[in-house]
Design a protein around this motif. Sequence first.
Motif, short mmCIF file in Angstrom:
data_model
loop_
_atom_site.label_atom_id
_atom_site.label_comp_id
_atom_site.label_asym_id
_atom_site.label_seq_id
_atom_site.Cartn_x
_atom_site.Cartn_y
_atom_site.Cartn_z
N SER A 192 0.82 -1.21 0.00
CA SER A 192 0.00 0.00 0.00
C SER A 192 0.85 1.26 0.00
O SER A 192 0.51 2.26 -0.65
CB SER A 192 -0.92 0.00 1.23
OG SER A 192 -1.78 -1.10 1.24
N ALA A 193 1.97 1.21 0.71
CA ALA A 193 2.82 2.40 0.82
C ALA A 193 3.33 2.87 -0.53
O ALA A 193 3.56 4.07 -0.74
CB ALA A 193 3.99 2.12 1.76
N THR A 194 3.49 1.94 -1.47
CA THR A 194 4.03 2.33 -2.78
C THR A 194 3.05 3.17 -3.58
O THR A 194 3.45 3.84 -4.54
CB THR A 194 4.42 1.08 -3.59
OG1 THR A 194 3.25 0.31 -3.88
CG2 THR A 194 5.42 0.21 -2.82
N ILE A 195 1.78 3.15 -3.21
CA ILE A 195 0.79 3.98 -3.92
C ILE A 195 0.15 5.00 -2.98
O ILE A 195 -0.90 5.57 -3.29
CB ILE A 195 -0.29 3.12 -4.60
CG1 ILE A 195 -1.04 2.24 -3.58
CG2 ILE A 195 0.33 2.25 -5.70
CD1 ILE A 195 -2.25 1.54 -4.18
N GLY A 196 0.76 5.20 -1.81
CA GLY A 196 0.32 6.27 -0.92
C GLY A 196 -0.90 5.98 -0.08
O GLY A 196 -1.58 6.91 0.36
N VAL A 197 -1.18 4.70 0.15
CA VAL A 197 -2.31 4.35 1.01
C VAL A 197 -1.81 3.43 2.12
O VAL A 197 -0.62 3.10 2.18
CB VAL A 197 -3.47 3.69 0.21
CG1 VAL A 197 -3.97 4.63 -0.87
CG2 VAL A 197 -3.03 2.37 -0.40
N ALA A 198 -2.72 3.00 3.00
CA ALA A 198 -2.33 2.15 4.11
C ALA A 198 -3.50 1.28 4.54
O ALA A 198 -4.65 1.71 4.48
CB ALA A 198 -1.85 3.00 5.29
N PRO A 199 -3.21 0.06 5.00
CA PRO A 199 -4.26 -0.78 5.58
C PRO A 199 -4.47 -0.41 7.05
O PRO A 199 -3.50 -0.17 7.78
CB PRO A 199 -3.69 -2.19 5.46
CG PRO A 199 -2.21 -1.99 5.58
CD PRO A 199 -1.91 -0.64 4.97
N VAL A 200 -5.72 -0.36 7.47
CA VAL A 200 -6.04 -0.02 8.85
C VAL A 200 -7.00 -1.08 9.39
O VAL A 200 -8.06 -1.32 8.79
CB VAL A 200 -6.68 1.37 8.96
CG1 VAL A 200 -7.08 1.67 10.40
CG2 VAL A 200 -5.73 2.44 8.46
N ALA A 201 -6.62 -1.68 10.50
CA ALA A 201 -7.49 -2.66 11.15
C ALA A 201 -8.44 -1.92 12.07
O ALA A 201 -8.18 -1.71 13.26
CB ALA A 201 -6.64 -3.68 11.92
N VAL A 202 -9.54 -1.50 11.50
CA VAL A 202 -10.57 -0.76 12.21
C VAL A 202 -11.90 -1.19 11.62
O VAL A 202 -11.97 -1.64 10.47
CB VAL A 202 -10.36 0.76 12.09
CG1 VAL A 202 -10.60 1.24 10.66
CG2 VAL A 202 -11.22 1.55 13.06
N ALA A 203 -12.98 -1.06 12.40
CA ALA A 203 -14.24 -1.66 11.98
C ALA A 203 -15.08 -0.79 11.07
O ALA A 203 -16.10 -1.26 10.55
CB ALA A 203 -15.06 -2.06 13.22
N GLY A 204 -14.70 0.48 10.86
CA GLY A 204 -15.47 1.32 9.97
C GLY A 204 -14.75 2.60 9.63
O GLY A 204 -13.70 2.89 10.21
N PRO A 205 -15.26 3.37 8.68
CA PRO A 205 -14.62 4.61 8.26
C PRO A 205 -14.67 5.66 9.36
O PRO A 205 -15.75 6.01 9.85
CB PRO A 205 -15.42 5.04 7.02
CG PRO A 205 -16.72 4.34 7.14
CD PRO A 205 -16.49 3.09 7.90
#
Length: 370
Positions: free
Chosen positions: A82-95
Amino acid sequence: MVNVRQVGVEEELLLVDSLGAPSPSSEQVLALCAADTDDLVDVTLVREFFQAQVEIVTAPAVRLEDIGTRLRSARAALARASATIGVAPVAVAGPVVDAPNGPLVHQDRFEQIGGTYGRVAADSLMCAVQVHVEVEDRAEGVGVIDRVRPWVPLLLAISANSPFWHGQDTGFASWRSQVWRQWPSSGPTELFGDVTTYDALTVRMLETGAILDVGLLNLDVRLSARYPTVEFRVADACTSVEDALTVAALSRALTETAAREHRRGVPPVPWRVDQLRVGAWRAARFGLTDTLLHPLEGGPVPAAAALAALLHHVAPALEDAGDLTFVTDALGRLGTAGTGADRQRRALDEHGDLASVVGRLRRWTVAPAG
């Protein structure tokens, strides 16, 4: 020698951009992960309902440590890609921040679901942990489902990790569970008693159009249509891998305890569905910060007392699986430090804005054990 049941975990993660908004980038991220498979042993990464989601699916294992290793390695691989395209995974249950959910994954089934369920589907960008626990056969599985019902809300209370939703503090510890309840087949059920009655419910749901297929039978605990397992589906996605493992260990222990009761002919606790809904509501509203319904007595008790009852109930099964010390320590930590929802609210108090909360969640998602 005790035969310890295998357990597998399916964990949904949210992909976010630099501002914490959902990022519809799952196809790109998964393609990048496909070239980074060295650490992805006995774990699979797949798309989910929204393009801003990915799912980690672990192979079944007996040892919790193996499940933990697979979750951490998959989270790390997703973070690198994800870091290579400027995003990240987040372990959270909603936005967390106020931003659009984005589009569904372009797949015939998902698009049919979107068209059938309308706003319910469009609002359902949410992430959960599903735990599969091995059962001998479907008859044992139904016996388990009937007997775990009053204990299931405690898994939600332990995992509660969605206090914020699209920029608002919901007042709940788990708002995801409230969104989830909008689906027509979600939630607790009456006692089944046998496989025939369970299957009849599925047929009615299909015939009435409440579900399009068995994959949408979103009961709190269900028989898997793909594996010889019961599937616990109530928990929020847990930022802490340790919290996810706690849910997995307790799901297995509840299954084993219920299966033993089933074999001995111990009848299920006869809670009505409305009582189960109250138990789930209190768990979602308060997490571990207020009273919860006692799974045997039925009345409200301090959360610590409810967890003590749970630990006492499943202690023999936890000990047989080698999980007793881990779960005892984990429940003590949760009682002191709080749930994921409590950690998020403390982060907001410290930093004053939800974008910073997402920043914290990003770091916690890939934090090393300990």
